[in-house]
Design an enzyme around this catalytic site. Structure first.
Site, PDB file in Angstrom:
ATOM      1  CD  GLU A  23      34.738  46.870  34.669  1.00  0.00           C
ATOM      2  OE1 GLU A  23      33.564  46.967  34.227  1.00  0.00           O
ATOM      3  OE2 GLU A  23      34.727  46.673  35.643  1.00  0.00           O
ATOM      4  CE  LYS A 102      26.527  42.694  36.481  1.00  0.00           C
ATOM      5  NZ  LYS A 102      27.051  42.875  37.802  1.00  0.00           N
ATOM      6  CB  VAL A 122      36.306  41.602  35.464  1.00  0.00           C
ATOM      7  CG1 VAL A 122      37.708  41.019  35.507  1.00  0.00           C
ATOM      8  CG2 VAL A 122      36.488  42.807  36.413  1.00  0.00           C
ATOM      9  CB  SER A 162      31.937  37.388  40.225  1.00  0.00           C
ATOM     10  OG  SER A 162      32.019  37.912  38.953  1.00  0.00           O
ATOM     11  CG  ASP A 164      34.148  39.648  37.285  1.00  0.00           C
ATOM     12  OD1 ASP A 164      33.762  39.266  36.197  1.00  0.00           O
ATOM     13  OD2 ASP A 164      34.349  40.681  38.211  1.00  0.00           O
ATOM     14  CE  LYS A 181      31.924  47.750  44.218  1.00  0.00           C
ATOM     15  NZ  LYS A 181      32.455  46.704  43.496  1.00  0.00           N
TER      16      LYS A 181
HETATM   17  N1  PSU Z   1      32.997  46.257  41.246  1.00  0.00           N
HETATM   18  C1  PSU Z   1      32.892  47.470  41.120  1.00  0.00           C
HETATM   19  N2  PSU Z   1      32.280  48.145  40.178  1.00  0.00           N
HETATM   20  C2  PSU Z   1      31.698  47.493  39.010  1.00  0.00           C
HETATM   21  C3  PSU Z   1      31.914  46.032  39.296  1.00  0.00           C
HETATM   22  C4  PSU Z   1      32.694  45.515  40.237  1.00  0.00           C
HETATM   23  O1  PSU Z   1      33.267  48.192  42.316  1.00  0.00           O
HETATM   24  O2  PSU Z   1      31.063  48.122  38.416  1.00  0.00           O
HETATM   25  C5  PSU Z   1      31.388  45.350  37.870  1.00  0.00           C
HETATM   26  C6  PSU Z   1      32.725  44.746  37.247  1.00  0.00           C
HETATM   27  O3  PSU Z   1      32.306  44.890  35.887  1.00  0.00           O
HETATM   28  C7  PSU Z   1      32.847  43.328  37.573  1.00  0.00           C
HETATM   29  C8  PSU Z   1      31.337  43.014  38.004  1.00  0.00           C
HETATM   30  O4  PSU Z   1      33.108  42.604  36.586  1.00  0.00           O
HETATM   31  O5  PSU Z   1      30.698  44.202  38.418  1.00  0.00           O
HETATM   32  C9  PSU Z   1      30.934  41.755  38.478  1.00  0.00           C
HETATM   33  O6  PSU Z   1      29.467  41.418  38.462  1.00  0.00           O
HETATM   34  P1  PSU Z   1      29.115  40.066  38.960  1.00  0.00           P
HETATM   35  O7  PSU Z   1      29.380  39.810  40.364  1.00  0.00           O
HETATM   36  O8  PSU Z   1      27.550  40.178  38.461  1.00  0.00           O
HETATM   37  O9  PSU Z   1      29.608  38.969  37.941  1.00  0.00           O
HETATM   38 MN    MN Z   2      26.637  36.800  40.638  1.00  0.00          MN
END
Ligand code: PSU
Ligand code: MN
Length: 326
Positions: A23, A102, A122, A162, A164, A181
């Site tokens: 990614e 992103k 992801v 997310s 994801d 995390k």
């Molecule tokens: N976790 C990390 N570094 C990152 C991300 C997650 O340690 O850069 C990124 C990944 O690309 C993940 C995204 O898919 O953040 C999730 O973002 P959101 O919560 O906005 O869907």
């Molecule tokens: Mn979100």
């Protein structure tokens, strides 16, 4: 044509080769675009003094995949095309692009139509893993990342989950990650994965990893596997024998020598969450804001650990991909 597959990745997929998707949201929004500064302490060997940190990470991850016998397939949106398989020069262009955001499932179509560039999360990288099937008849079955997105803290007052998780529920690809995390609600994230039917394996670990942090006895239990071969076998049963269409999440702990003590990030996460909530910013800025605060607060220790786990996961992903190809 807004989806472009590189020749190298296409040929590898057609011959059943060990392709590993990577990614790029981690490059555009997850890591600093600056070179290594004194504020980050001792510079790790994979970053040289005049290469931006995000670009150095990309080079080291691609090398880790190739060293373990895999073929890296970077996924990104570039100038209005969904690209699968980027050259070194294209990775450099993306890493240096300060305007690249992103994109997740809800924003990728509009970014494509505006002919912009962006890193894929992801979720959108998994989308690309499926899209190759319509181009060359083979989906990408292995994907390496740092940590997945999930259920954010305080979800009872602000429902932030997310995309994801939805993509993991719907895409038959093995995702290699260091869990999630501690900026997330980890137990809620693991429960959600279970509800969505996503198996969680631990490569040489029996507890769900907490990204850059050491393990704790309270971490959710997961099924421990001993080798990439065993992961490949479980994926085969999940997809080919049972006909399941969800991902298999394979987790790896951060390497011991760089892991941060558990709980050391708690205070900075709480403060950043409060600051971010009061900023009125849109949802997609939440994870990048937290990552940036962690890197500065730990004087680079979280960054060193993040780089190490990204390369470690890329290497294990290539091993799994080789095992699946055999
Ligand atoms: N976790 C990390 N570094 C990152 C991300 C997650 O340690 O850069 C990124 C990944 O690309 C993940 C995204 O898919 O953040 C999730 O973002 P959101 O919560 O906005 O869907
Ligand atoms: Mn979100």
């Amino acid at each position: 044509m807004s989806v472009l597959l590189s020749d190298e990745v296409r040929q590898a997929l057609q011959s059943g080769g060990p392709v590993v998707a990577l990614e790029t949201a981690v490059l555009t929004k997850g890591l600093p675009h600056s070179t290594w500064g004194d504020e980050f302490g001792t510079r790790p060997s994979i970053v040289d003094s005049d290469t931006p940190i995000n670009l150095a990470a990309a080079k080291a991850m691609a090398l880790a995949v190739r060293t373990a016998g895999g073929i890296p397939a970077w996924v990104a949106v570039m100038n209005g095309s969904l690209r699968i398989g980027l050259s070194e020069q294209e990775i450099e262009e993306l890493a240096m692009d300060e305007t690249a955001e992103k994109v997740s499932l809800s924003t990728i179509a509009s970014v494509l139509s505006q002919k912009k560039s962006a890193g894929t999360t992801v979720a959108t990288t998994l989308q690309a893993c499926t899209i190759t099937k319509s181009i060359c008849n083979h989906a990408i079955r292995v994907f390496a990342t740092g940590g997945i997105g999930g259920v954010h803290r305080n979800w009872t007052s602000r429902l932030d989950i997310s995309a994801d998780l939805r993509a993991l529920a719907e895409t038959p690809t093995c995702v290699i990650a260091s869990g999630a995390k501690s900026i997330l609600d980890i137990s809620a994230t693991v429960e959600a994965l279970e509800t969505l039917g996503v198996p969680i394996l631990g490569l040489e670990t029996e507890s769900f990893p907490c990204f850059v942090e050491t393990k704790s006895e309270n971490d959710p239990n997961i099924y421990c596997v001993a080798s990439p071969d065993e992961v490949a076998k479980i994926c085969h049963v999940h997809w080919n024998e049972l006909g399941s269409t969800s991902a298999v999440l394979t987790t790896c702990q951060v390497p011991d020598d760089v892991a941060l003590g558990r709980g050391t990030l708690e205070q900075v996460i709480e403060q950043t969450e409060l600051f971010w909530a009061s900023s009125g910013d849109v949802g997609a800025t939440r994870t990048p804001a937290l990552l940036d605060a962690l890197a500065r607060h730990t004087k680079g220790k979280s960054l060193v650990a993040n780089l190490a786990l990204l390369c470690n996961n890329a290497s294990h992903a290539a091993e799994i991909s080789v095992a699946m190809a055999n």
